[in-house]
Motif scaffolding. Structure first.
Motif, PDB file in Angstrom:
ATOM      1  N   GLU A  89       3.584  -8.075  -6.930  1.00  0.00           N
ATOM      2  CA  GLU A  89       4.558  -8.651  -7.659  1.00  0.00           C
ATOM      3  C   GLU A  89       4.070  -8.971  -8.932  1.00  0.00           C
ATOM      4  O   GLU A  89       3.175  -9.579  -9.298  1.00  0.00           O
ATOM      5  N   GLY A  90       4.831  -8.441 -10.172  1.00  0.00           N
ATOM      6  CA  GLY A  90       4.162  -8.638 -11.493  1.00  0.00           C
ATOM      7  C   GLY A  90       3.555  -7.494 -12.080  1.00  0.00           C
ATOM      8  O   GLY A  90       3.484  -7.484 -13.036  1.00  0.00           O
ATOM      9  N   LEU A  91       3.152  -6.508 -11.122  1.00  0.00           N
ATOM     10  CA  LEU A  91       2.453  -5.410 -11.837  1.00  0.00           C
ATOM     11  C   LEU A  91       3.550  -4.347 -12.239  1.00  0.00           C
ATOM     12  O   LEU A  91       4.525  -3.813 -11.434  1.00  0.00           O
ATOM     13  N   ALA A  92       3.213  -3.633 -13.314  1.00  0.00           N
ATOM     14  CA  ALA A  92       4.393  -2.783 -13.998  1.00  0.00           C
ATOM     15  C   ALA A  92       4.924  -1.668 -13.278  1.00  0.00           C
ATOM     16  O   ALA A  92       5.694  -1.112 -12.890  1.00  0.00           O
ATOM     17  N   ASP A  93       3.428  -1.154 -12.620  1.00  0.00           N
ATOM     18  CA  ASP A  93       3.499   0.193 -11.850  1.00  0.00           C
ATOM     19  C   ASP A  93       2.510   0.293 -10.699  1.00  0.00           C
ATOM     20  O   ASP A  93       1.747  -0.541 -10.782  1.00  0.00           O
ATOM     21  N   TRP A  94       2.697   1.300  -9.665  1.00  0.00           N
ATOM     22  CA  TRP A  94       1.780   1.483  -8.660  1.00  0.00           C
ATOM     23  C   TRP A  94       0.270   1.973  -9.593  1.00  0.00           C
ATOM     24  O   TRP A  94       0.447   2.943 -10.495  1.00  0.00           O
ATOM     25  N   GLN A  95      -0.754   1.486  -8.846  1.00  0.00           N
ATOM     26  CA  GLN A  95      -2.130   1.623  -9.350  1.00  0.00           C
ATOM     27  C   GLN A  95      -3.223   2.046  -8.318  1.00  0.00           C
ATOM     28  O   GLN A  95      -2.998   1.931  -7.009  1.00  0.00           O
ATOM     29  N   PRO A  96      -3.943   3.226  -8.462  1.00  0.00           N
ATOM     30  CA  PRO A  96      -4.816   3.299  -7.404  1.00  0.00           C
ATOM     31  C   PRO A  96      -5.657   1.993  -7.070  1.00  0.00           C
ATOM     32  O   PRO A  96      -5.911   1.376  -7.960  1.00  0.00           O
ATOM     33  N   ILE A 120       0.952  -1.102   0.108  1.00  0.00           N
ATOM     34  CA  ILE A 120       0.023  -0.014  -0.084  1.00  0.00           C
ATOM     35  C   ILE A 120       0.846   1.285   0.065  1.00  0.00           C
ATOM     36  O   ILE A 120       1.992   1.414   0.839  1.00  0.00           O
ATOM     37  N   GLY A 121       0.429   2.335  -0.895  1.00  0.00           N
ATOM     38  CA  GLY A 121       1.242   3.451  -1.105  1.00  0.00           C
ATOM     39  C   GLY A 121       0.306   4.641  -0.417  1.00  0.00           C
ATOM     40  O   GLY A 121      -0.600   4.910  -1.103  1.00  0.00           O
ATOM     41  N   ARG A 122       1.033   5.494   0.452  1.00  0.00           N
ATOM     42  CA  ARG A 122       0.112   6.511   0.968  1.00  0.00           C
ATOM     43  C   ARG A 122       1.155   7.711   1.448  1.00  0.00           C
ATOM     44  O   ARG A 122       2.012   7.527   2.179  1.00  0.00           O
ATOM     45  N   ASP A 123       1.067   9.056   0.950  1.00  0.00           N
ATOM     46  CA  ASP A 123       1.709  10.124   1.300  1.00  0.00           C
ATOM     47  C   ASP A 123       3.176   9.691   0.962  1.00  0.00           C
ATOM     48  O   ASP A 123       3.858  10.204   2.007  1.00  0.00           O
TER      49      ASP A 123
END
Length: 251
Positions: free
Chosen positions: A38-45, A5-8
């Motif tokens: 793992e396997g996802l090209a970039d961070w997504q909402p 999870i990415g936040r701030d």
């Protein structure tokens, strides 16, 4: 599947997919928070990754629900140390190790062996076989010193990178650290294996080190084999306080 999870500008996790879905339904995570696996090209909402969870009706929160683990790292997203930083750190380490290596080699008679090697190579002239034999004799004479200096370097990196510093002196000076894939301190045994894996890179003409320049996580071959990362920032700046024992997502 495990989700980060990415936040701030910070990343947390990894967490189980079902937990992330539950936090979305309960409002503990927002649709605009980022997710990666793992396997996802970039961070997504999260709204893109789990649209069905956002559309679901929030279920009642059970008091016996399993506790959510605290964030394992507060490193900035994608904050990997690049090739040139790591090269400078290695040069600093080479300078730090130079004196003890020379002391060990001289204790095994390096100066006399070097003088004998130089005389033999001069006498060999253009005869390559004689020159190679001279080098073979030198390393045979100095094999004890070579083995001891190799052990010194191996232990130096393993002890430093598995310590609370999570870094050798060179990495500490540059402000980078070694972690596992979740941003945590690695064990001494993993650090030993990580350094041993560097030998493979030398066998393939140092390509394993050059990989740092183009891999997504800036990993060399030894990083991939040991499941480690090299991140920007000293370990002390990312040492979390005692985790809170409650039952909600924190960021």
């Amino acid at each position: 599947m495990e989700i980060w999870i990415g936040r701030d500008g910070q990343r947390h996790g990894p967490y189980k997919e079902e937990d992330v879905r539950q936090w979305l339904r309960s409002g503990q995570l927002a649709a605009e928070d980022l997710g990666w696996y793992e396997g996802l090209a970039d961070w997504q909402p999260l709204s893109v990754l789990f649209p069905d969870a956002l559309a679901a009706t929030p279920p009642p929160i059970s008091p016996t629900a399993p506790a959510v683990p605290p964030p394992t790292t507060t490193a900035a997203l994608e904050d990997y140390a690049g090739f040139w930083k790591r090269l400078v750190a290695y040069i600093i380490d080479a300078i730090v190790l130079y004196i003890p290596q020379m002391l060990i080699m001289n204790a095994f008679g390096n100066e006399a062996a070097q003088a004998k090697l130089q005389q033999a190579t001069l006498a060999a002239g253009t005869d390559l076989s004689v020159a190679m034999a001279a080098y073979g004799q030198y390393y045979e004479t100095m094999r004890g010193g070579v083995a001891l200096t190799a052990l010194l370097v191996w232990l130096y990196f393993a002890i430093c990178e598995s310590s609370a510093w999570q870094a050798s002196v060179g990495k500490l000076a540059i402000g980078i650290r070694v972690t596992d894939l979740e941003g945590r301190r690695i064990s001494f045994w993993r650090a030993l294996g990580r350094y041993a894996a560097k030998v493979l890179s030398w066998f393939i003409l140092a390509i394993g080190f050059l990989m740092i320049g183009w891999t997504r996580r800036k990993q060399g071959l030894h990083d991939m084999l040991a499941n480690t990362l090299v991140l920007n920032g000293r370990a002390g700046a990312f040492r979390n306080a005692t985790p809170r024992d409650d039952r909600s997502f924190h960021a």
